[in-house]
Write an enzyme that holds these catalytic residues in place. Structure first.
Site, mmCIF file in Angstrom:
data_model
loop_
_atom_site.group_PDB
_atom_site.id
_atom_site.type_symbol
_atom_site.label_atom_id
_atom_site.label_comp_id
_atom_site.label_asym_id
_atom_site.label_seq_id
_atom_site.Cartn_x
_atom_site.Cartn_y
_atom_site.Cartn_z
ATOM 1 N N LYS A 100 0.833 -1.202 0.000
ATOM 2 C CA LYS A 100 0.000 0.000 0.000
ATOM 3 C C LYS A 100 0.870 1.256 0.000
ATOM 4 O O LYS A 100 1.875 1.321 0.724
ATOM 5 C CB LYS A 100 -0.907 -0.026 1.234
ATOM 6 C CG LYS A 100 -1.841 1.172 1.369
ATOM 7 C CD LYS A 100 -2.696 1.038 2.627
ATOM 8 C CE LYS A 100 -3.625 2.238 2.799
ATOM 9 N NZ LYS A 100 -4.478 2.113 3.997
ATOM 10 N N SER A 136 -9.021 2.803 2.871
ATOM 11 C CA SER A 136 -8.034 3.407 2.001
ATOM 12 C C SER A 136 -7.085 2.408 1.342
ATOM 13 O O SER A 136 -6.300 2.792 0.466
ATOM 14 C CB SER A 136 -7.203 4.420 2.813
ATOM 15 O OG SER A 136 -6.485 3.792 3.859
ATOM 16 N N SER A 152 -9.753 0.694 7.001
ATOM 17 C CA SER A 152 -9.043 0.779 5.731
ATOM 18 C C SER A 152 -8.471 -0.528 5.225
ATOM 19 O O SER A 152 -8.102 -0.631 4.056
ATOM 20 C CB SER A 152 -7.927 1.821 5.819
ATOM 21 O OG SER A 152 -8.454 3.118 5.847
#
Length: 482
Positions: free
Chosen positions: A82, A157, A181
Site C-alpha cells: 500500500k 483506504s 481501511s
C-alpha cells in the site's frame, strides 16, 4: 492471450509448494501476474508504482535459491505494498501531490520482514489522498475501481491493495487500518483482511502514538493471511508499543462449541437487505460447524458512534497529521476538497470534545465487554452497510441513502470504525457471497481482546464450508459501464 486464472489466483501456500517441487518457477509466476496486470490494470487503476523489471531480477534470484535449497518462507511470492507504507528507495506518496517525490530511506518494518522472508515487492498500490476516505481516488492517481463491477469503489483506504488481489495482480498485499481501511477493501473485493489489535504489528512514528491505527495483511485465503501474521508480527527496537512475537498454532482450535453473538447493525446502522441476507447465510455456515449463534442487541446510536469517532480521530491521530499537511500547502490544488472538509470539521470541534469522546468510547466498550463476559467467543456483524458505493463517491457532496434513510456520506456505510476505538480486538473479514451488482459482501469476525487465535480459528473453519470466490465462474468479470 488471456491470463491463466487458476495460476494468477493461486494461493501463496500453493505457489510455495509448486516452487519447492520444481513444477513452477517464481519467474513464471511473476510473469503471469505481470501479464494479468497489463491486461486488467487500465480498467482497475490499482497500481501507483510498478517495479516489474526489478521484480523479475528478484524472481530469478528466488529461482536460484530453490535450486540451491536455500528458499526462505515467502521465497518468490509477489507482494503488493500500500502506498502509505515505505519501501526503501521507492516513493511513498500516500495519494498526495505534496509527497509525490518523497523517497523512503528505509522500509516499513512489516514490509521489511516480508522481504527478508523472500517476498518480492513488484508494485505499490493506490490510496485516497492521505488515506482519509472510504473510496480510493485522488488527484495523483485518479479513480481506482472494483474488479467485480467497475462502477463501484474497491473502498479505501487500502483500495488499491484489495483491487490488486481481486484482479489477480499479486498474491499477497499489505494494508493499514485507522477506520476500516483494511476491512472495507477486503469486504468489497471479496478477500480476507486482518485488523490487528494494537501492538501486534510494529509501526512507525507518528502512528506508534495512535492505537486506533494499525498495519496488517490482506490475502485471498485465511492460510495466506495466517502466514503473513506469523512473519509480520513481533517487537521492533524502535517501537515501544510492539508486543512480543506470537505464532498461531499449527492446528487451529475446532470452533465446534464456540458461541457467536450476532449483531445485524451494531444497534445504529442502516443495513441494506442484501448485505443482511448474505450475513445471515454466513451464520448458517457457522451453525453447521457446531457454533452456537445468538442475536444480541448492542445499544449504540449513530450519534454516539459518530461523536466518539470524530472526537477521537480528529483530535488525535488525524488532527496532528492534518495540521502538519496544512503547513505544507502553498497553492489551492495541493489538497482536495475532501481534505479541506476534514480540516474544517477538525478545527470546528468545541472545547471538551476529547473528554466527551473518551466517555462515549468507555460506554461503547462496556457494552462489548458485557457480551464477552456473558460467554461469547466472538461478535459477528456486517463489514459494510451496502455492498459498495459508486467509484467516484464524494463523501461530503453526494447524498447517501440506505433503506430510505439519509446517512452520513463518509461513515454511514461503514460498520468498521467503532472497532478502531475499541482497538484491542482482533478482527478478520470473511466474504459472504455477492450482491445483485456482483460486488462481494462480508462479515467481521471480532474476537475478544488479543484473542487472535479464536478469530483465525473461526475464519479458517468458515472458509472451509463457505462457497469460495475466485474459482469456477466466480472470478471478477470487470462488468460495468466503464
Amino acid at each position: 492471450m488471456a491470463a491463466d486464472l487458476d495460476l494468477v489466483y493461486s494461493s501463496a501456500a500453493a505457489q510455495l509448494r509448486l516452487f519447492r517441487e520444481r513444477k513452477l518457477s517464481p519467474v513464471e509466476m511473476l510473469d503471469a501476474q505481470i501479464a494479468r496486470a497489463n491486461e486488467v490494470e487500465p480498467k482497475v487503476n490499482a497500481i501507483a508504482w510498478q517495479f516489474f523489471d526489478e521484480a523479475r531480477e528478484a524472481a530469478k534470484r528466488a529461482e536460484d535459491r530453490y535450486m540451491q535449497r536455500e528458499a526462505r518462507p515467502l521465497e518468490g511470492i509477489a507482494l503488493a505494498v500500500k502506498d502509505d507504507t515505505d519501501v526503501e528507495g521507492k516513493v511513498t506518496a500516500s495519494g498526495s501531490v505534496l509527497f509525490k517525490d518523497y523517497v523512503a530511506p528505509v522500509s516499513h518494518p512489516m514490509v521489511q520482514r516480508y522481504v527478508d522472508a523472500g517476498a518480492i515487492v513488484h508494485m505499490k498500490t493506490t490510496v485516497p489522498e492521505f488515506c482519509m476516505a472510504g473510496v480510493t481516488k485522488s488527484a495523483l492517481w485518479g479513480v481506482t475501481r472494483n474488479p467485480w463491477n467497475l462502477d463501484y469503489t474497491p473502498a479505501g483506504s487500502s483500495g488499491g491493495s484489495g483491487a490488486a488481489l481481486a484482479a489477480g495482480m499479486c498474491t499477497l498485499a499489505t494494508g493499514s487500518d485507522s477506520a476500516g481501511s483494511i476491512r472495507l477493501p477486503a469486504s468489497v473485493n471479496g478477500v480476507y483482511g486482518f485488523k490487528a489489535p494494537y501492538g501486534r504489528f510494529p509501526t512507525v512514528v507518528p502512528w506508534a502514538l495512535a492505537p486506533q491505527s494499525v498495519y496488517g495483511p490482506m490475502a485471498r485465503s485465511v492460510g495466506d493471511l495466517a502466514m503473513m501474521y506469523d512473519l509480520g508480527n513481533g517487537p521492533a527496537p524502535y517501537d515501544h508499543t510492539a508486543l512480543a512475537k506470537r505464532s498461531l498454532p499449527t492446528r487451529l482450535p475446532d470452533p465446534a462449541g464456540m458461541r457467536i453473538a450476532y449483531s445485524p447493525d451494531l444497534g445504529y446502522a442502516q443495513v441494506d437487505p442484501e448485505v443482511r441476507r448474505n450475513t445471515e447465510a454466513a451464520l448458517r455456515h457457522f451453525e453447521a460447524l457446531g457454533v452456537a449463534v445468538e442475536e444480541v442487541r448492542i445499544g449504540w446510536t449513530a450519534d454516539m458512534v459518530y461523536d466518539a469517532f470524530v472526537g477521537t480521530a480528529l483530535t488525535s491521530y488525524w488532527r496532528n497529521f492534518i495540521d502538519n499537511v496544512v503547513d505544507l500547502v502553498t497553492q489551492s490544488d495541493d489538497v482536495s476538497d475532501h481534505f479541506r472538509h476534514m480540516h474544517a470539521i477538525a478545527t470546528a470541534l468545541p472545547k471538551g470534545t476529547v473528554e466527551r469522546a473518551a466517555d462515549l468510547v468507555a460506554g461503547m466498550n462496556r457494552e462489548i465487554d458485557a457480551i464477552y463476559s456473558a460467554g461469547f467467543d466472538a461478535i459477528v456483524c456486517p463489514t459494510t452497510a451496502v455492498p459498495s458505493v459508486p467509484a467516484e463517491h464524494e463523501a461530503f457532496v453526494d447524498e447517501l441513502v440506505i433503506n430510505g434513510v439519509k446517512v452520513d456520506g463518509l461513515t454511514g456505510w461503514w460498520l468498521t470504525h467503532p472497532f478502531n476505538l475499541l482497538y484491542l480486538h482482533p478482527i478478520i473479514v470473511a466474504q459472504t457471497g455477492r450482491a445483485s451488482n456482483n460486488v462481494p459482501t462480508s462479515i467481521q469476525i471480532i474476537a475478544n481482546r488479543y484473542d487472535d487465535v479464536t478469530a483465525f480459528a473461526l475464519a479458517a473453519a468458515y472458509e472451509r464450508v463457505a462457497p469460495p470466490l475466485f474459482s469456477g465462474n466466480a472470478f471478477p468479470d470487470f462488468r460495468g459501464r466503464n
